[in-house]
Design an enzyme around this catalytic site. Structure first.
Site, mmCIF file in Angstrom:
data_model
loop_
_atom_site.group_PDB
_atom_site.id
_atom_site.type_symbol
_atom_site.label_atom_id
_atom_site.label_comp_id
_atom_site.label_asym_id
_atom_site.label_seq_id
_atom_site.Cartn_x
_atom_site.Cartn_y
_atom_site.Cartn_z
ATOM 1 N N ILE A 48 0.859 -1.199 0.000
ATOM 2 C CA ILE A 48 0.000 0.000 0.000
ATOM 3 C C ILE A 48 0.893 1.247 0.000
ATOM 4 O O ILE A 48 1.721 1.404 0.898
ATOM 5 C CB ILE A 48 -0.902 0.041 1.258
ATOM 6 C CG1 ILE A 48 -1.793 -1.204 1.344
ATOM 7 C CG2 ILE A 48 -1.726 1.311 1.277
ATOM 8 C CD1 ILE A 48 -2.605 -1.291 2.634
ATOM 9 N N LYS A 62 5.341 0.305 12.546
ATOM 10 C CA LYS A 62 4.699 0.973 11.404
ATOM 11 C C LYS A 62 3.914 2.201 11.873
ATOM 12 O O LYS A 62 3.917 3.248 11.221
ATOM 13 C CB LYS A 62 3.781 -0.018 10.687
ATOM 14 C CG LYS A 62 4.567 -1.194 10.086
ATOM 15 C CD LYS A 62 3.662 -2.353 9.702
ATOM 16 C CE LYS A 62 4.455 -3.546 9.190
ATOM 17 N NZ LYS A 62 3.667 -4.777 9.069
ATOM 18 N N GLY A 122 4.744 -9.971 1.571
ATOM 19 C CA GLY A 122 4.882 -10.876 0.426
ATOM 20 C C GLY A 122 5.817 -10.303 -0.611
ATOM 21 O O GLY A 122 6.062 -9.087 -0.669
#
Ligand code: HSE
Length: 434
Positions: free
Chosen positions: A142, A211, A308
């Site tokens: 994202i 994050k 991923g």
């Protein structure tokens, strides 16, 4: 030469795990597209990893090999260090420090590094006039860092929040779908490769906190302050709480939330109940989502894969493309010297509605005793639910409070726990109004 001509932008990739392999595959597969979009070729020229002989399914022969990532970072064959080693210190930090000192741009996916050292690294990068880009460090594929730095740069933010850890979201989604408990689902997630053999960083909320600390700095223009993040993981979320949440019209999500309050900026990672109809409640499985609330844009929602090979490589290369185009922006939207410390808001001043599950003996008067304590602490109850009828035995009682202050709730819970008829520690989950 990377800044002044249209020659190739030369990448040195440090770390050849899943993401490093993905970056090499992406650069190879998308070479023409990248050259067209950047106005110059983008090439991997050198690599470094711990084990040269490991089979990665990649032909590494075109690249100069360095055993030492620090040597790679300082070498003349690269323009950009792509740091994919991980860890907040050690070789990753040494390599990044070396690259910046050598005047090379840095692209990293390393959330721990940025959460621990982001302000100092941004200061050093700006002093050398190089980029410090870390899109892949927050929510994988994202492009939220870019969105906050650029597309949303005209906004003041009141709150930024999201599902920042795919492992936790997978576990909570699977618990809800199957009615199973945490430990059971964690075992399955590990067997499927969705959770690490040591899942602590994920399930205890640390990864999400890294994050969130980065997002907070981007949103509020303050130095990165990981120590200010209140962190709770998902180990204590039980199947019965998920069942009650569903009955009450909520879902349980591990959220990272940065919110501007009258007492400073709240930074918190913890399980939340969110209304079933909210955008964030719909995000299931390993997906991540980030919601930014700005004063002009209102609310924007981003959803995608948070980890991923492909998604993370996509984010890394987005950062590389900026460098290839000559775009170098302040790492946290404002120049590092202009980052302004904001007081962290203490959790005991947090206000919001709460879900409270008590295990009480089914005897006359117990609800009256609990209600008296809540009244004395000025806590107002929106709804109450008792499950089952079992005279003299423990039964669950669920309370949903109206907007309450955490300190008052804690005082009430201490008194309620001390009642003879309350047989377990109260289970509390904050409700986030979205
Ligand atoms: N382990 C993280 C997650 C991905 O489960 O979302 C990398 O930050």
């Amino acid at each position: 030469m990377s800044r002044t001509d249209n020659g190739p932008l030369r990448l040195g990739v440090a770390g050849l795990g899943t993401v490093g392999g993905g970056v090499i595959r992406l650069v190879t597969a998308q070479a023409d597209l990248l050259a067209a979009r950047c106005g110059r070729p983008v090439q991997v020229t050198a690599v470094s990893a711990r084990d040269r002989n490991r089979d990665r399914g990649l032909d590494l022969s075109p690249y100069t090999w360095h055993d030492d990532p620090v040597a790679l970072a300082g070498s003349d064959d690269i323009d950009v260090l792509v740091e994919l080693i991980g860890g907040d210190d050690g070789p990753a930090k040494d390599a990044v420090d070396t690259a910046i000192a050598a005047g090379k741009d840095v692209v990293t996916a390393n959330k721990a590094l940025i959460a621990h050292h982001g302000t100092a690294l941004a200061t050093a990068a700006e002093a050398r006039g190089v980029a410090l880009n870390f899109e892949a460090a927050v929510a994988g594929g994202i492009p939220i860092v870019k969105a906050m730095r650029e597309g949303l740069a005209g906004n003041s933010f009141s709150r930024v929040y999201g599902i920042l850890n795919g492992t936790c979201n997978y576990i909570l989604s699977a618990m809800r779908d199957s009615g199973r408990d945490f430990a059971d689902v964690l075992d399955e997630a590990q067997a499927l490769g969705y959770a690490e053999a040591d899942p602590a960083f994920d399930v205890d909320g640390v990864d999400a906190a890294h994050k969130l600390a980065i997002l907070t700095s981007l949103a509020f223009g303050c130095p990165v302050n990981l120590d200010a993040v209140h962190i709770e993981g998902i180990r204590h979320v039980s199947a019965i709480d998920i069942e009650f949440a569903t009955e009450l019209g909520y879902r349980i999500k591990l959220l990272g939330i940065a919110r501007l309050t009258d007492h400073g900026v709240e930074q918190r990672v913890h399980p939340c109940m969110v209304a079933e109809a909210s955008a964030i409640a719909q995000v299931g499985g390993v997906f991540n989502a980030v919601v930014a609330e700005g004063n002009f844009v209102d609310r924007v929602v981003f959803e995608g894969r948070g980890a991923g090979e492909g998604p993370t490589a996509s984010a890394v290369i987005g950062d590389v493309v900026d460098v290839a185009r000559g775009i170098r922006l302040p790492a946290f939207s404002v120049a590092a010297k202009d980052l302004n410390a904001i007081d962290p808001a203490p959790m005991d001043r947090h206000t919001g509605p709460y879900y409270v599950r008590l295990s009480v003996l089914d005897v006359p008067g117990v609800i009256a005793d609990i209600s008296a304590i809540l009244r004395d602490q000025q806590l107002s109850i929106g709804s109450m639910l008792q499950r089952g009828r079992d005279p003299g035995e423990p039964v669950p009682v669920v309370l949903i409070t109206h907007e309450s202050e955490e300190a008052a709730l804690a005082r009430a819970m201490a008194q309620i726990s001390a009642l003879d008829s309350v047989v377990e520690e109260p289970k509390i989950i904050r409700i986030e109004s979205l």
